[in-house]
Every structure is written in C-alpha cells, then in structure tokens.
Design a protein around this motif. Structure first.
Motif, PDB file in Angstrom:
ATOM      1  N   ALA A  54      20.209  45.728 -17.708  1.00 12.84           N
ATOM      2  CA  ALA A  54      21.249  44.699 -17.596  1.00 12.84           C
ATOM      3  C   ALA A  54      20.909  43.652 -16.550  1.00 12.84           C
ATOM      4  CB  ALA A  54      22.584  45.363 -17.263  1.00 12.84           C
ATOM      5  N   SER A  55      19.910  43.919 -15.737  1.00  7.51           N
ATOM      6  CA  SER A  55      19.514  42.951 -14.705  1.00  7.51           C
ATOM      7  C   SER A  55      18.364  42.054 -15.157  1.00  7.51           C
ATOM      8  CB  SER A  55      19.111  43.692 -13.423  1.00  7.51           C
ATOM      9  OG  SER A  55      18.007  44.545 -13.656  1.00  7.51           O
ATOM     10  N   ASP A  56      17.963  42.153 -16.424  1.00  7.05           N
ATOM     11  CA  ASP A  56      16.881  41.304 -16.927  1.00  7.05           C
ATOM     12  C   ASP A  56      17.226  39.827 -16.785  1.00  7.05           C
ATOM     13  OD1 ASP A  56      15.279  43.427 -17.554  1.00  7.05           O
ATOM     14  OD2 ASP A  56      15.748  43.429 -19.695  1.00  7.05           O
ATOM     15  N   SER A  57      16.192  39.025 -16.645  1.00  5.82           N
ATOM     16  CA  SER A  57      16.347  37.604 -16.373  1.00  5.82           C
ATOM     17  C   SER A  57      15.587  36.773 -17.401  1.00  5.82           C
ATOM     18  CB  SER A  57      15.819  37.296 -14.965  1.00  5.82           C
ATOM     19  OG  SER A  57      15.701  35.916 -14.737  1.00  5.82           O
ATOM     20  N   LEU A  58      15.962  35.507 -17.505  1.00  6.54           N
ATOM     21  CA  LEU A  58      15.210  34.554 -18.324  1.00  6.54           C
ATOM     22  C   LEU A  58      14.189  33.781 -17.488  1.00  6.54           C
ATOM     23  CD1 LEU A  58      18.096  33.175 -20.550  1.00  6.54           C
ATOM     24  CD2 LEU A  58      16.042  34.352 -21.381  1.00  6.54           C
ATOM     25  N   ASP A  59      14.127  34.087 -16.220  1.00 14.18           N
ATOM     26  CA  ASP A  59      13.131  33.475 -15.341  1.00 14.18           C
ATOM     27  C   ASP A  59      11.852  34.313 -15.407  1.00 14.18           C
ATOM     28  OD1 ASP A  59      11.539  32.563 -13.236  1.00 14.18           O
ATOM     29  OD2 ASP A  59      13.243  32.240 -11.894  1.00 14.18           O
ATOM     30  N   PRO A  60      10.755  33.768 -15.951  1.00 15.32           N
ATOM     31  CA  PRO A  60       9.530  34.570 -16.108  1.00 15.32           C
ATOM     32  C   PRO A  60       8.999  35.147 -14.811  1.00 15.32           C
ATOM     33  CG  PRO A  60       9.389  32.559 -17.401  1.00 15.32           C
ATOM     34  CD  PRO A  60      10.612  32.420 -16.528  1.00 15.32           C
ATOM     35  N   ARG A  61       9.337  34.565 -13.701  1.00 15.61           N
ATOM     36  CA  ARG A  61       8.868  35.098 -12.424  1.00 15.61           C
ATOM     37  C   ARG A  61       9.416  36.492 -12.162  1.00 15.61           C
ATOM     38  NH1 ARG A  61      10.500  29.765  -9.060  1.00 15.61           N
ATOM     39  NH2 ARG A  61      12.248  30.017 -10.517  1.00 15.61           N
ATOM     40  N   ASN A  62      10.524  36.828 -12.829  1.00 15.11           N
ATOM     41  CA  ASN A  62      11.189  38.105 -12.586  1.00 15.11           C
ATOM     42  C   ASN A  62      10.911  39.141 -13.665  1.00 15.11           C
ATOM     43  OD1 ASN A  62      12.441  36.954 -10.307  1.00 15.11           O
ATOM     44  ND2 ASN A  62      14.118  36.157 -11.554  1.00 15.11           N
ATOM     45  N   PHE A  63      10.090  38.831 -14.652  1.00 10.66           N
ATOM     46  CA  PHE A  63       9.819  39.785 -15.725  1.00 10.66           C
ATOM     47  C   PHE A  63       9.154  41.036 -15.156  1.00 10.66           C
ATOM     48  CE2 PHE A  63       9.370  36.470 -19.394  1.00 10.66           C
ATOM     49  CZ  PHE A  63      10.698  36.137 -19.226  1.00 10.66           C
ATOM     50  N   ALA A  64       9.666  42.203 -15.588  1.00 10.38           N
ATOM     51  CA  ALA A  64       9.112  43.440 -15.050  1.00 10.38           C
ATOM     52  C   ALA A  64       9.052  44.569 -16.064  1.00 10.38           C
ATOM     53  CB  ALA A  64       9.915  43.907 -13.831  1.00 10.38           C
TER      54      ALA A  64
ATOM     55  N   ASN B 139       2.268  26.539 -10.295  1.00 10.39           N
ATOM     56  CA  ASN B 139       2.855  26.457  -8.953  1.00 10.39           C
ATOM     57  C   ASN B 139       4.150  27.249  -8.810  1.00 10.39           C
ATOM     58  OD1 ASN B 139       0.920  24.973  -7.573  1.00 10.39           O
ATOM     59  ND2 ASN B 139       1.769  22.998  -8.210  1.00 10.39           N
ATOM     60  N   LEU B 140       4.816  27.550  -9.935  1.00 11.71           N
ATOM     61  CA  LEU B 140       6.010  28.401  -9.860  1.00 11.71           C
ATOM     62  C   LEU B 140       5.691  29.765  -9.258  1.00 11.71           C
ATOM     63  CD1 LEU B 140       7.746  27.735 -13.305  1.00 11.71           C
ATOM     64  CD2 LEU B 140       8.649  27.162 -11.046  1.00 11.71           C
ATOM     65  N   HIS B 141       4.436  30.159  -9.312  1.00 11.39           N
ATOM     66  CA  HIS B 141       4.019  31.487  -8.850  1.00 11.39           C
ATOM     67  C   HIS B 141       3.201  31.415  -7.560  1.00 11.39           C
ATOM     68  CE1 HIS B 141       5.343  32.813 -12.823  1.00 11.39           C
ATOM     69  NE2 HIS B 141       4.726  31.740 -13.269  1.00 11.39           N
ATOM     70  N   ARG B 142       3.267  30.288  -6.891  1.00 12.04           N
ATOM     71  CA  ARG B 142       2.550  30.093  -5.629  1.00 12.04           C
ATOM     72  C   ARG B 142       3.535  29.702  -4.534  1.00 12.04           C
ATOM     73  NH1 ARG B 142      -1.228  25.586  -5.890  1.00 12.04           N
ATOM     74  NH2 ARG B 142      -2.400  26.620  -4.216  1.00 12.04           N
ATOM     75  N   GLY B 143       3.150  29.919  -3.320  1.00 13.58           N
ATOM     76  CA  GLY B 143       3.994  29.512  -2.198  1.00 13.58           C
ATOM     77  C   GLY B 143       5.182  30.431  -2.009  1.00 13.58           C
ATOM     78  N   ASP B 144       6.357  29.841  -1.783  1.00 14.42           N
ATOM     79  CA  ASP B 144       7.570  30.608  -1.493  1.00 14.42           C
ATOM     80  C   ASP B 144       8.176  31.123  -2.794  1.00 14.42           C
ATOM     81  OD1 ASP B 144       9.740  31.757  -0.299  1.00 14.42           O
ATOM     82  OD2 ASP B 144      10.822  29.871   0.023  1.00 14.42           O
ATOM     83  N   THR B 145       7.699  32.251  -3.258  1.00 13.24           N
ATOM     84  CA  THR B 145       8.170  32.843  -4.511  1.00 13.24           C
ATOM     85  C   THR B 145       8.027  34.350  -4.451  1.00 13.24           C
ATOM     86  OG1 THR B 145       7.815  32.950  -6.911  1.00 13.24           O
ATOM     87  CG2 THR B 145       5.873  32.584  -5.535  1.00 13.24           C
ATOM     88  N   LYS B 146       8.879  35.029  -5.203  1.00 13.55           N
ATOM     89  CA  LYS B 146       8.787  36.479  -5.311  1.00 13.55           C
ATOM     90  C   LYS B 146       8.085  36.893  -6.596  1.00 13.55           C
ATOM     91  CE  LYS B 146      12.918  37.457  -2.526  1.00 13.55           C
ATOM     92  NZ  LYS B 146      14.235  38.127  -2.492  1.00 13.55           N
ATOM     93  N   SER B 147       7.473  35.954  -7.270  1.00 13.92           N
ATOM     94  CA  SER B 147       6.781  36.261  -8.520  1.00 13.92           C
ATOM     95  C   SER B 147       5.686  37.294  -8.309  1.00 13.92           C
ATOM     96  CB  SER B 147       6.153  34.996  -9.106  1.00 13.92           C
ATOM     97  OG  SER B 147       5.307  35.317 -10.192  1.00 13.92           O
ATOM     98  N   ALA B 148       5.620  38.257  -9.232  1.00 15.96           N
ATOM     99  CA  ALA B 148       4.574  39.276  -9.146  1.00 15.96           C
ATOM    100  C   ALA B 148       3.211  38.692  -9.446  1.00 15.96           C
ATOM    101  CB  ALA B 148       4.885  40.411 -10.115  1.00 15.96           C
ATOM    102  N   ALA B 149       3.156  37.473  -9.980  1.00 18.87           N
ATOM    103  CA  ALA B 149       1.865  36.825 -10.244  1.00 18.87           C
ATOM    104  C   ALA B 149       1.339  36.080  -9.022  1.00 18.87           C
ATOM    105  CB  ALA B 149       2.005  35.865 -11.415  1.00 18.87           C
TER     106      ALA B 149
END
Length: 525
Positions: A62-72, A139-149
C-alpha cells in the motif's frame, strides 16, 4: 529487488529451455542459457492488437509510489515499464541494448562517453523526447535524493548536451559498465522539469488510468507506441494478489491472464491445465537470503557469521520449500549463470559440528531471525527449516514472523537479522556495487571492507580479461568468507500465463519478461 519485494495441458506448453529446444528447428528460434533468445515469428504468430491484459502479482504494498526513485519491488517495476521506458534495456541475451538512449561509445579508459538519444519518441503529453529529458532523468538520481540508483550514478562528474539528440557523460573514474548501470529500473525517461508523479507522463506503451497502491493499477494504450510490434493490449489491469494460492486460483479460474512467483509446489497444477502455460527461467531468479548486520552485535563477530552459514541446510530448503526449482546458494548474490561466477569457490556445507564450534567461539549469544511472506514467498518455511537445522547443531535460533505490510520500510535495513531477496543484475559490477560496497545505499549487511571496494572499482577499468576475472574471484571470496549474507538459494523464475497469451518467454534478468510482459505480449486468439 531488492527488487524488493522488498518476492498447462493436453498439448502442454512449458516455456523453458528443455521444451523449447524440441521445437527450435520448426520455429526458427535461437537459444542460449535462458530459453528463447530471439528469432522471427511466422506471419501466423505476428502480434495481434486488442483486449485487456489482467495481471495478478505479488511484490508490492500500500506504500507503493509512482515516483521511480522509490521503486523497490516487482509490482512498481511492472507498472513502471508500462508507463515509461528505460534509458538502456537488457535484451534476452543479457546484453545492454539501446532503449531511449539508442547507441553509445566511449573513449579509451571509459571515462568519457557519448550517448545518442533516440529520435521520433514522444511522451504521452505529446512532448518530443530530447537530450534535456535524458539529462534531467539521470539527475533525478544524483545529488540530494534517496533514490537507490544514486550509487550507480555517483561516478558521473559532468553531463552536457552536445545536440538535441546527443549527450556527453564524463566520469570521475573509468567504468566500462556505465551502459549497464543505466539499465537500472529506477532510471526511467522523465520529461525535463517534471515533478508531479501523481500524473505520470511517460513514453511507454500505456498511460495511467487509476492508481490504488496495494489494490490495483489500471493503464490504457497510449495509442502511439514507438516500438514496433509491442504495446498490443487495449489496456492493462494489474492486481495486487500477495497470496500465492489466491494468485493460482485466479489464473485457473480465468480471472487473470498472468501471475508471477508461482509456488513450486503447485507447478504441476499449471502444467496439467489445458488453459495455462508455465514460463520458467532457470537459475536467473531471486537470490533468497537471510542477512545479518555486520556492525551490530552479536553479528559483528565473524565466528557467529560462520555459525550461521554452517548451520543452514541449504539443500533441504531447496528440495523442500522450492521443490528443486532453485540452485543451492553460496552466500553471494552472483548467479551461477553469470560469466564471472567463481566456480572454484568452495560450497559451504551444512555442518552442525562446525556451526557449534563457531557459535561457542562467538560466546553463544542469543540470535533472532525476522521472516515474512512480505519479504518473499517461502521465507517463513525456510526460516523454520533453518531453525530445525540449527537446533540439530545445539543452537537456539528464534524465528519471528512479522507482518508483510511495510516490511521493506520497517524491517529490512533496520533489523539486525532478517529475510531479504535480491533480483538479478545484468553485470557483476552492478550486483557487487549495489549490495556490498561500503557506501552502497542498499548494503543490507552493513559489511564494509576497503580491500573489497578497491577490487570492484579497479575491475571497472581493467581491460585484461584474466586480471578482471581474478579481481571478481577475490571479491566473491571476501564476501563468502567474511560477509553477513546467508544466500541459501537462487531460484528459477516461475510465471504462469493463460494459454491464449503469446509473446512471453524466459528472460535473464527479471520474471514476467523482465517485467515487460504488458509491452511484449498479446492475445493469440
């Protein structure tokens, strides 16, 4: 996945290597280690358009997101690849091939790269894909991000647009695996400046209709997909069905057209039905593990870690829980199918005497393992068998079953000893970098070895194949001998489909056609 998840019939069709080889000559297909690896379909087998593709899956919450940075987990991957495209794709041979980035080249030393952006691709909004979109997506996955990538792209020191359809990437240190890093499922093509992921704008075959995380995701055909012969359904309904029995019942009843993670105990049901088919990807599936935090007592003691490794009866778990549809693991996530897999690394056996020896040497501490079917199907049964095997060694292992809801947020990376699974990575550098490097965001054992880090980083630019292989062998030995991961099995991927579904085949990375079944399949009738 992590890649979490956190994971027929009168003329029966078992789409695995053994069965497919029998009909290879008639169909004109090429084969490799994983099953179907290419070839042209006959005119009669050409993709057909129409229909709603109904998928029932485990691998989301239920916590799934549409933001690819959060895909797990698997469900976000699946709807992610429906809506968006990756920058680079893994083909059926396990090779990196162009997707939104059509082609590339690097200068000697693999520091400077030129990537060509595919022309003629549009987003659902009508915007034409260009270099600015690619730079923004990375760049969405660089810098200040919690992306696993983030870790995979940390070596990028500079990106610049050379033309509307060409970019240059400069690395801080050479890495011949950069195209493979860009295959990561978090790194999808996002329009430049886009921020409202509740209304995703992608280049994929389908656009979002409704999103109910934990329940269902509905998409419809975008009407102008750029990949020929793909995106054949009018729409897709992806249902969250975490229970394996319920998924199987839904497939057999015709309520869904495809399911993932078939319980190995029920494979015969699928193969016996005239209306269903099995797609089996051998030796490429999930790495089923129990992981201990090496910086947290009592698991910071290497003797205790050896006790945990000697105290698990891997073969019994493979035979009992996975019915033989798995390969015995040896405490690294490197698949036996990987060309750099160290075949000479000694297999750790089940040895109660050695387990007790190391356990006593570690001070006989209390140990507790957290398991959940929310981690992966079979985690609980495997934990119980682990407990029994440790008991035979005279060791009391407490196994605690916890809720699957929020497992990846509340237990994984936090509890000192818990269940986890890892999906495949197309290059060994990705597997080692995401899971074991000291500063990796998903280093779920908190294992930190500077000598290991140096080996992996040096291998990225080593052009001598023999030297590179030796580096990877040394790296695997360090993990095996000192790490906190008990990887006891590498599963086969087992997917079930309605017999009327065509275009599906094994894949060397993930299940469900690399989670692209909605893109690749069609109704044959």
């Amino acid at each position: 996945m992590t890649d979490k998840t956190n994971p027929q019939n009168a003329s029966r069709l078992i789409v695995d290597r053994r069965e497919l080889m029998k009909g290879a000559a008639a169909l004109g297909l090429g084969f490799g280690a994983f099953g179907v690896l290419g070839g042209r379909a006959s005119a009669a087998d050409a993709p057909k358009k129409g229909g709603t593709f109904r998928i029932g899956m485990e691998g989301g919450s239920a916590s799934d997101s549409l933001d690819p940075r959060n895909f797990a987990d698997s469900i976000p991957l699946n709807y992610g690849y429906q809506i968006w495209n990756g920058l680079v794709e893994i083909d059926s041979h396990g090779k990196a091939v162009g997707e939104l980035l059509e082609s590339w080249e690097s200068k000697p030393g693999a520091v400077e790269w030129i990537f060509n952006v595919r022309k003629g691709v549009t987003f659902h909004s009508g915007k034409t894909l260009d270099a600015d979109d690619i730079i923004y997506s990375i760049n969405l996955h660089r810098g200040d991000t919690k992306s696993a990538a983030k870790d995979l792209l940390s070596g990028i020191s500079e990106m610049k647009k050379l033309s509307p359809n060409q970019i240059q990437i400069t690395l801080s240190a050479g890495n011949i695996n950069l195209p493979y890093n860009l295959t990561d499922y978090h790194i999808l093509g996002i329009p430049n400046g886009f921020t409202d992921f509740s209304k995703p704008d992608g280049t994929g075959a389908y656009k979002l209709v409704s999103f109910e995380p934990g329940v269902r995701v509905v998409t419809q055909n975008s009407g102008h997909y750029w990949k020929e012969g793909c995106g054949n359904f009018d729409g897709v309904e992806l249902q969250y069905i975490p229970d394996a029995t319920a998924r199987m019942q839904a497939l057999l009843a015709g309520q869904v057209d495809a399911i993932n993670r078939i319980d190995p105990k029920t494979v015969d049901i699928v193969t016996a039905s005239p209306d269903t088919q099995l797609v089996q990807s051998k030796g490429t599936g999930n790495r089923y593990c129990f992981v201990a935090l090496c910086d947290t007592a009592p698991y910071d003691n290497v003797d205790l870690r050896w006790a945990l490794k000697y105290g698990i009866d891997r073969k019994k778990i493979v035979d009992t829980v996975y019915m033989g549809y798995a390969t015995i693991g040896n405490d690294t996530t490197i698949s036996p199918m990987n060309p750099y897999f160290d075949k000479d690394l000694p297999q750790t056996p089940y040895d109660p005497d050695k387990a007790m020896f190391h356990y006593k040497k570690a001070g006989s501490p209390k140990i507790e393992l957290k398991v959940s079917e929310g981690a992966y199907s079979g985690a609980t049964d495997a934990g119980v068998l682990y407990q029994e095997a440790m008991k035979q060694a005279g060791i009391d292992l407490t196994v605690t079953r916890v809720s699957g809801d929020g497992y990846w947020s509340n237990v994984w990376l936090k509890d000192p000893f818990c269940a986890v699974y890892w999906g495949d990575r197309p290059a060994i550098d990705l597997q080692l970098s995401q899971t074991y490097l000291s500063d990796a965001a998903w280093n779920d054992t908190h294992w930190k070895r500077p000598d290991f880090d140096k080996l992996v980083i040096a291998a990225r630019v080593e052009e001598d194949e023999a030297k590179r292989r030796d580096m990877y062998n040394q790296a695997q030995t360090l993990i095996h001998d000192d790490g906190g991961m008990i990887c006891y099995a590498v599963s086969d991927y087992l997917d079930g489909y309605a017999k009327k579904i065509a275009g599906v085949a094994p894949h060397p990375r993930y299940d469900m056609c690399d989670q692209r079944a909605a893109e690749k399949a069609w109704f044959s009738a």
